[in-house]
Design a protein around this motif. Sequence first.
Motif, mmCIF file in Angstrom:
data_model
loop_
_atom_site.group_PDB
_atom_site.id
_atom_site.type_symbol
_atom_site.label_atom_id
_atom_site.label_comp_id
_atom_site.label_asym_id
_atom_site.label_seq_id
_atom_site.Cartn_x
_atom_site.Cartn_y
_atom_site.Cartn_z
ATOM 1 N N ARG A 1 -63.942 -96.346 -9.107
ATOM 2 C CA ARG A 1 -63.236 -98.033 -8.839
ATOM 3 C C ARG A 1 -62.604 -97.799 -8.522
ATOM 4 N NH1 ARG A 1 -62.676 -101.846 -14.683
ATOM 5 N NH2 ARG A 1 -62.376 -103.714 -13.256
ATOM 6 N N VAL A 2 -61.695 -98.386 -7.758
ATOM 7 C CA VAL A 2 -60.189 -98.588 -6.839
ATOM 8 C C VAL A 2 -60.048 -100.155 -7.378
ATOM 9 C CG1 VAL A 2 -59.251 -99.369 -4.749
ATOM 10 C CG2 VAL A 2 -61.231 -98.123 -5.028
ATOM 11 N N HIS A 3 -58.715 -100.297 -8.445
ATOM 12 C CA HIS A 3 -57.890 -101.661 -8.749
ATOM 13 C C HIS A 3 -56.438 -101.549 -7.686
ATOM 14 C CE1 HIS A 3 -59.247 -100.918 -12.528
ATOM 15 N NE2 HIS A 3 -59.495 -100.122 -12.639
ATOM 16 N N HIS A 4 -56.369 -103.118 -7.266
ATOM 17 C CA HIS A 4 -55.477 -103.437 -6.476
ATOM 18 C C HIS A 4 -54.170 -104.169 -7.192
ATOM 19 C CE1 HIS A 4 -57.732 -102.831 -2.291
ATOM 20 N NE2 HIS A 4 -58.627 -102.852 -3.558
ATOM 21 N N CYS B 1 -45.189 -104.725 -3.101
ATOM 22 C CA CYS B 1 -45.748 -103.282 -2.427
ATOM 23 C C CYS B 1 -47.197 -102.746 -3.376
ATOM 24 C CB CYS B 1 -44.342 -102.444 -3.264
ATOM 25 S SG CYS B 1 -42.740 -102.343 -3.032
ATOM 26 N N HIS B 2 -48.087 -102.775 -2.242
ATOM 27 C CA HIS B 2 -49.678 -103.052 -2.448
ATOM 28 C C HIS B 2 -50.160 -101.109 -3.400
ATOM 29 C CE1 HIS B 2 -53.889 -104.680 -1.016
ATOM 30 N NE2 HIS B 2 -53.567 -103.705 -1.911
ATOM 31 N N CYS B 3 -49.899 -101.654 -4.374
ATOM 32 C CA CYS B 3 -50.556 -99.791 -4.542
ATOM 33 C C CYS B 3 -52.047 -99.566 -4.889
ATOM 34 C CB CYS B 3 -49.400 -99.115 -5.707
ATOM 35 S SG CYS B 3 -47.871 -99.255 -5.270
ATOM 36 N N LEU B 4 -52.600 -98.801 -4.608
ATOM 37 C CA LEU B 4 -54.057 -98.706 -4.922
ATOM 38 C C LEU B 4 -53.900 -97.356 -7.062
ATOM 39 C CD1 LEU B 4 -55.986 -97.907 -2.117
ATOM 40 C CD2 LEU B 4 -55.459 -99.762 -3.026
ATOM 41 N N LEU B 5 -55.050 -98.177 -7.621
ATOM 42 C CA LEU B 5 -55.518 -96.864 -8.813
ATOM 43 C C LEU B 5 -56.218 -97.502 -8.566
ATOM 44 C CD1 LEU B 5 -54.357 -95.698 -10.777
ATOM 45 C CD2 LEU B 5 -55.479 -97.906 -12.545
#
Length: 271
Positions: A2-5, A33-37
Motif C-alpha cells: 500500500r502506498v500513501h501520497h 513536497c510530494h513524499c511516499l509512505l
Amino acid sequence: MRVHHLDCATLCPPGGRLVSGGGSGSSPAKLVCHCLLLELPDGLALVDTGLGLEDCATPARRLGVTASLIRPVLDPAQTAVRQVEALGFHARDVRHLLITHLDLDHAGGLSDFPDATVHLLADEHAAAMARRFRDRSRYRPAQWAHGPRWSLYRPEGEAWFGFDCVRALEGLPPEVLMVPLAGHSRGHSGVAVRGERGWLLHAGDAYYHRSELDPDRRRCPPLLRLFGHVTAEDAAARLENLERIRQLAVENAGEVQVFSAHDPVELDRFR
C-alpha cells in the motif's frame, strides 16, 4: 504494497505563474513536497521526508537564507511524522527512509525518525558531507546532526526499463529500488516502487513541472526552468536524464507512472 501520497511541506516562492504556470504573476506560487509512505510487511518506509518538526520550530537555524526564497508554510501538522501518526502509526514504525537527495526540502524530516535506516546514493552522501561553498545553501548539516544510520549504494544491478538501478536495498523488498538520476545534484536518484497498480517512479527534482514530460509541447514556467538550471550540479546530465524520463513516461505509460517532487497537480492526481 500500500502506498500513501503525502505533501510534507507547502512552498510559496514569489513569482506566481512564472513558477507554477498558473494564477497571477504577483501572487506567490504554490509548490509541494510530494513524499511516499510505503506499508511494508515488517514496517513502514518513507520516500523523501519534506520538512521536519525542527525545521518548523527553528527555521533560521535549520534552513538558513534559503527559507526566504522558498517561503515554506511551517506547519507541524504537515510534517511526515505527524501524518504518519494521523494514519494510526508511530514514528518508530518507520524503519526506512529512501532519500532522492539531501537538499533541505527533502531531508528535513530525517531527525523525526532517528531509528530509521537512511538509504542514499554514496555520491550524494559524499557531496553533502563535503559541502562545498556552492552547496552550503542546499545541504544543511543540522538536519542530520542526530547521526543517522546511513546505508549507501553505488549504481549496480539489473537494469529497470533501461535505467541503471540499485535493486538490493538493505532490508527492503525487491519491489522498491533506487534509480540513479544524477544532474540536479551529484548523487540525485529516483525511487521506483511497485504498488497495487504497477510501478511508480518518484523522480525527485529530475524535473519540476508536469508539462516537461508532455511529448507534444514540452515547456516549463520560466522562473522554474531558470531555477532548475542554476541549481543543477551537472546541467547536461540533468537534461539527458529528463529526456530519458520523458521516453519512459510515453513508451511505458501503461506500466509506469512518473511524478516529480514539487508539482501540486501531479500530487492531486494520485490523491
